[in-house]
Scaffold this motif. Structure first.
Motif, short mmCIF file in Angstrom:
data_model
loop_
_atom_site.label_atom_id
_atom_site.label_comp_id
_atom_site.label_asym_id
_atom_site.label_seq_id
_atom_site.Cartn_x
_atom_site.Cartn_y
_atom_site.Cartn_z
N ARG A 129 38.97 27.58 39.77
CA ARG A 129 39.91 26.92 40.69
C ARG A 129 39.60 25.44 40.83
N ARG A 157 42.98 20.89 37.04
CA ARG A 157 44.17 21.72 36.81
C ARG A 157 45.16 21.05 35.86
N ASP A 171 42.48 33.25 34.95
CA ASP A 171 42.09 32.68 36.24
C ASP A 171 40.81 33.37 36.72
#
Length: 401
Positions: free
Chosen positions: A196, A200, A214
């Motif tokens: 995370r 990105r 993910d």
């Protein structure tokens, strides 16, 4: 030379004598690449820059500390005239031409017998660009080509990627802060297992054929088990894929990166580690706070806030941290910031010690809160700070430009 097209060629200068006349900034830039090429470099100049002097002290080059004289070019394969005196450069060029030795004139490339292209290195490739003396243009094109190669926009090889795992530190969040090597490997991935906290925007640039998994660990929320992440890396590599494990910050700074290395090694899967910029230092830097400063902090301690000070799993000597006067950087500590502050004060840290909290450092939504140790918890709550955030405690947190 300006009347003819220039012939771009690669010279093998390894073990061959190269003479550089002049010891200023221009010579300094040229000498570094000549050393990398294995040339036997002699710099002839009464004075040189500190960097060139350092190269001579380290015996990477030979420095003859005097003005250029006849005979200095004897036995040279290549010559660079880099002084700030056009007459000396002209004499060097003429002497080189008499010996049929190619010579670069830094002050006027058209009057030499060779020119230095704008060059860049990428994964064993040397990219060179000539633009008929338009140096800014050649440098801009060189840079664009190297960046395109690093980003995978231009392919540098038709060879298949060898299956395995690359553990890549993506940096603190800004996609431009990943290393060149990390971005290159990411561009060649078949499978990307992403955190995370990884950059990105780089994920969005991947081709549609790249499988993205993910593996986020949301604080106090959903998380993929580390064991499962390890299994995925091994499974895909064994299936003949090149897998990039893209992690935020640096893989080995509270990123469990070495656990993944151990899992791959135990399974016989080749693994490459690419370090990254840790948010522990990057986030304060972009918020205008140095983690060290002359006369202010002689020590930096990076501490995981994953467990509370009184937790039996804690490996931190909080009493020692309370006594020290330097910089403490707390990671993953937002939830327990008040308990950490109380413990540090109890062990001797002044209650008014400056502190700063930087949330989402280096990203578009970055924000920071300056506070002090005794109001740290209250200010975090008042400003609704949430992870990811870095907390810096110490005199450096009170510095301003």
């Amino acid at each position: 030379m300006t009347e003819h097209d220039q012939y771009l060629v690669g010279l093998d200068l390894g073990g061959r004598r190269v003479v550089v006349v002049g010891g200023g900034q221009v010579a300094q830039r040229r000498v570094s690449r000549l050393i990398a090429a294995g040339a036997l470099v002699e710099v002839v100049s009464p004075e040189v820059t500190p960097a060139v002097e350092g190269m001579a002290s380290a015996r990477e080059i030979t420095w003859t500390p005097r003005r250029y004289a006849d005979g200095d070019l004897d036995g040279a394969w290549y010559v660079l005239a880099c002084t700030d005196d056009p007459q000396v450069n002209a004499a060097v060029s003429a002497a080189a031409e008499e010996r049929r030795t190619f010579c670069v004139r830094a002050d006027d490339g058209s009057r030499g017998t060779a020119v230095t292209p704008a060059t860049g290195e990428y994964d064993g490739l040397t990219v060179g660009v000539l633009a008929r003396g338009a140096h800014r243009r050649s440098a801009a094109v060189r840079t664009a080509l190297v960046e395109a190669l690093a980003a995978g926009v231009v392919s540098d090889s038709a060879d298949p990627v060898v299956p395995g795992v690359a553990l890549v530190g993506g940096g603190p969040g800004d996609p431009e802060l990943i290393t060149v090597r990390g971005r290159r490997l990411l561009a060649r991935a078949d499978v990307v297992v992403a955190d995370r906290l990884g950059p990105r925007d780089l994920i969005e640039e991947l081709g549609p054929d790249v499988e993205v998994i993910d593996a986020s660990k949301i604080p106090y929320g959903r998380a993929m088990a580390q064991q499962r992440i390890n299994e995925l890396l091994v499974e895909h590599a064994r299936a003949g894929k090149f897998v990039v494990r893209l992690k935020g910050g640096d893989p080995f700074v509270y990123g469990r990166g070495f656990e993944e290395v151990q899992a791959c090694a135990a399974a016989g899967v080749p693994v490459t580690v690419v370090p990254g910029i840790t948010s522990a230092f990057a986030a304060p830097a972009v918020a205008g706070v140095p983690v060290s400063h002359r006369g202010v902090a002689h020590e930096i301690v990076v501490v995981s806030g994953h467990v509370a000070p009184d937790d039996p799993r804690s490996l931190t000597d909080w009493a020692a941290l309370g006594r020290m006067t330097g910089t403490i950087v707390l990671m993953m500590a937002v939830e327990r910031a008040g308990r950490f502050a109380e413990t540090l004060i109890a062990h001797g840290r002044p209650a008014d010690t400056p502190a700063i909290v930087v949330q989402d450092g280096t990203t578009r939504i970055q924000r920071s809160v300056r506070t002090r140790l005794d109001t740290l918890e209250a200010d975090i709550k008042a400003e609704e700070i949430s992870p990811p955030a870095i907390i810096v405690i110490g005199p450096v947190a009170g510095l301003t430009a």
